[in-house]
Motif scaffolding. Structure first.
Motif, PDB file in Angstrom:
ATOM      1  N   ARG A   1      -2.192   7.209   0.302  1.00  0.00           N
ATOM      2  CA  ARG A   1      -3.630   6.938   0.290  1.00  0.00           C
ATOM      3  C   ARG A   1      -3.888   5.472  -0.073  1.00  0.00           C
ATOM      4  O   ARG A   1      -4.726   4.802   0.545  1.00  0.00           O
ATOM      5  CB  ARG A   1      -4.335   7.869  -0.701  1.00  0.00           C
ATOM      6  N   ARG A   2      -3.188   4.969  -1.066  1.00  0.00           N
ATOM      7  CA  ARG A   2      -3.353   3.562  -1.448  1.00  0.00           C
ATOM      8  C   ARG A   2      -2.970   2.632  -0.286  1.00  0.00           C
ATOM      9  O   ARG A   2      -3.635   1.620  -0.035  1.00  0.00           O
ATOM     10  CB  ARG A   2      -2.495   3.251  -2.667  1.00  0.00           C
ATOM     11  N   THR A   3      -1.901   2.979   0.421  1.00  0.00           N
ATOM     12  CA  THR A   3      -1.453   2.151   1.542  1.00  0.00           C
ATOM     13  C   THR A   3      -2.475   2.159   2.656  1.00  0.00           C
ATOM     14  O   THR A   3      -2.791   1.108   3.244  1.00  0.00           O
ATOM     15  CB  THR A   3      -0.099   2.650   2.058  1.00  0.00           C
ATOM     16  N   ARG A   4      -2.991   3.345   2.980  1.00  0.00           N
ATOM     17  CA  ARG A   4      -4.032   3.430   4.022  1.00  0.00           C
ATOM     18  C   ARG A   4      -5.205   2.537   3.680  1.00  0.00           C
ATOM     19  O   ARG A   4      -5.720   1.801   4.550  1.00  0.00           O
ATOM     20  CB  ARG A   4      -4.460   4.899   4.151  1.00  0.00           C
ATOM     21  N   ASP A   5      -5.653   2.579   2.434  1.00  0.00           N
ATOM     22  CA  ASP A   5      -6.820   1.791   2.038  1.00  0.00           C
ATOM     23  C   ASP A   5      -6.533   0.289   2.048  1.00  0.00           C
ATOM     24  O   ASP A   5      -7.415  -0.527   2.371  1.00  0.00           O
ATOM     25  CB  ASP A   5      -7.304   2.231   0.664  1.00  0.00           C
ATOM     26  N   LEU A   6      -5.302  -0.092   1.721  1.00  0.00           N
ATOM     27  CA  LEU A   6      -4.917  -1.501   1.806  1.00  0.00           C
ATOM     28  C   LEU A   6      -5.036  -2.006   3.242  1.00  0.00           C
ATOM     29  O   LEU A   6      -5.599  -3.078   3.506  1.00  0.00           O
ATOM     30  CB  LEU A   6      -3.477  -1.679   1.333  1.00  0.00           C
ATOM     31  N   ILE A   7      -4.497  -1.238   4.172  1.00  0.00           N
ATOM     32  CA  ILE A   7      -4.510  -1.647   5.583  1.00  0.00           C
ATOM     33  C   ILE A   7      -5.935  -1.680   6.118  1.00  0.00           C
ATOM     34  O   ILE A   7      -6.320  -2.573   6.884  1.00  0.00           O
ATOM     35  CB  ILE A   7      -3.618  -0.708   6.406  1.00  0.00           C
TER      36      ILE A   7
END
Length: 414
Positions: free
Chosen positions: A211-217
């Protein structure tokens, strides 16, 4: 243009090593499960039963340009080679005539196949598996609920009972209880609730990192990674959910993306069009996703794999088996059933600030019309590509279709 993600390279290497070890285990007498991508694999993880994901194997076959040969094996036996190719490819492995040609040494014959009874064709594919010597098909029902939750992605982590419905969860929890007993009786392996709780906790940790990675991208400009790196970085660990390796791989993926975002690195620095790819991966032509960067400044910034990992898997609660049922009772709804799916795709398109959506519509697609309609109603341009993600015989010249659409969208040479 950036080099390949270390997390993607490491994930692919891990999968090759795991597959080789798994083949040795099966040759030594271990049971093997073939499971659909939307099946509760955590039960096999808890019991130490190796499994291969049906659609993952189809993607490997397609990437190795072997799908036509595999579909030909079905056609030779009187089965259709033009229906649900993504699910039928693994079935063709049961009729392999030349193991030397098979990718990665070939798929060992499973002792059990597991999947929902979603659609007539899917059920018949599994019935053919069930007719093979030594193979048993264990079917899970595909239930539905009249009430549709609003913004289900906000409810799922903790309020999944409200989102999915108690009757639907009662059914799948009962089915999973029976399935565990079946595995214990047929394999001699024991289901440990203590171990199961550990598996479920590790899965939640893994998805929090996703989830954190998705939001970063979503927030980054330009996009820090290529979709073709993001898919293995997120999906190989998904097939190993419930292990420390998978949790740590998801964290390593996040950290690598974080480093690129902080450094201002983009997969293509002259990013002018941000695109969203809705549908399964185009496994027979993965270069497709980067083909339009130089010509149109077009970068694919979204695929369903990381996004559904971020929104579709998190399940917290005191009853781990019911939480697992909640993870999969509505899984297909999240991706394919409107308004569940269509509202989510609109949310993700806005979250990532896309300029347009490329929607792969296969013959077996469910709800594709409503997805396109919802996006267009939200003011987001959509190109529908009518093709199959593993069968290159369909769809015509996809490159020309997308290039012409990008010209209309405002791409072209800077």
């Amino acid at each position: 243009m950036t080099g390949r993600l270390a997390s993607a390279t490491a994930a692919t290497a891990h999968q090759r090593e795991w597959f080789a070890r798994m083949r040795e285990e099966v040759e030594g007498g271990a049971p093997l499960a073939l499971v659909n991508a939307d099946a509760p694999q955590e039960i096999f993880r808890t019991m130490g039963i190796p499994y291969v994901v049906n659609q993952w194997w189809a993607s490997i076959v397609a990437a190795k340009r072997q799908t036509p040969r595999y579909l030909g094996l079905l056609k030779e036996r009187g089965y259709p080679d033009y229906i649900e190719q993504y699910s039928a490819t693994s079935l063709a492995s049961a009729f392999e005539t030349d193991p030397a040609q098979a990718p990665w040494g070939g798929l060992p014959k499973p002792t059990i196949v597991l999947g929902e009874t979603t659609g007539d064709a899917s059920r018949k594919i599994f019935d053919v598996w069930d007719a093979q010597p030594g193979v048993t098909y264990y079917a899970l029902e595909s239930a539905a609920e009249n009430a549709v939750p609003e913004r289900w992605w906000e409810l799922m982590p903790h309020r999944w009972e409200e989102a999915i419905g108690s009757t639907r969860l009662d059914l799948m929890t009962g089915e999973l209880t029976g399935f565990i007993r079946y595995l214990e009786l047929t394999t001699g392996r024991v289901f440990s609730e203590t171990r199961f709780r550990e598996v479920m906790a590790l899965v939640n940790e893994q998805q929090e990192w996703n989830r954190r990675t998705r939001d970063l991208i979503a927030a980054a400009r330009p996009c820090p990674i290529a979709v073709t790196d993001g898919i293995p970085s997120v999906m190989v660990p998904q097939w190993h959910r419930g292990t420390e390796w998978a949790r740590d791989a998801a964290r390593a993926f996040h950290d690598e993306v974080r480093e690129r975002v902080d450094a201002g690195v983009g997969v293509f620095e002259d990013e002018r069009l941000r695109l969203m790819w809705i549908g399964r991966g185009l496994w027979f032509d993965l270069d497709f996703y980067r083909r339009f960067q130089e010509s149109h400044g077009a970068v694919f910034v979204w695929s369903m794999y990381l996004a559904i990992a971020a929104d579709g898997y998190l399940r917290y609660g005191d009853d781990p088996l019911r939480a697992l049922a909640a993870r999969f009772a509505a899984f297909s709804d999240q991706l394919y059933t409107p308004p569940w799916s269509s509202e989510w795709y609109v949310k993700e398109a806005r979250h990532h600030g896309v300029d347009g959506v490329v929607h792969l519509v296969s013959d077996d697609a469910r709800g594709g019309y409503f997805t396109t309609r919802a996006l267009r109603a939200a003011g987001i341009p959509v190109l529908e590509l009518h093709a199959d993600n593993v069968d290159a015989r369909k769809g015509g010249d996809l490159t020309s279709q997308l290039s012409a659409w990008l010209d209309e969208l405002g791409g072209g040479k800077a």
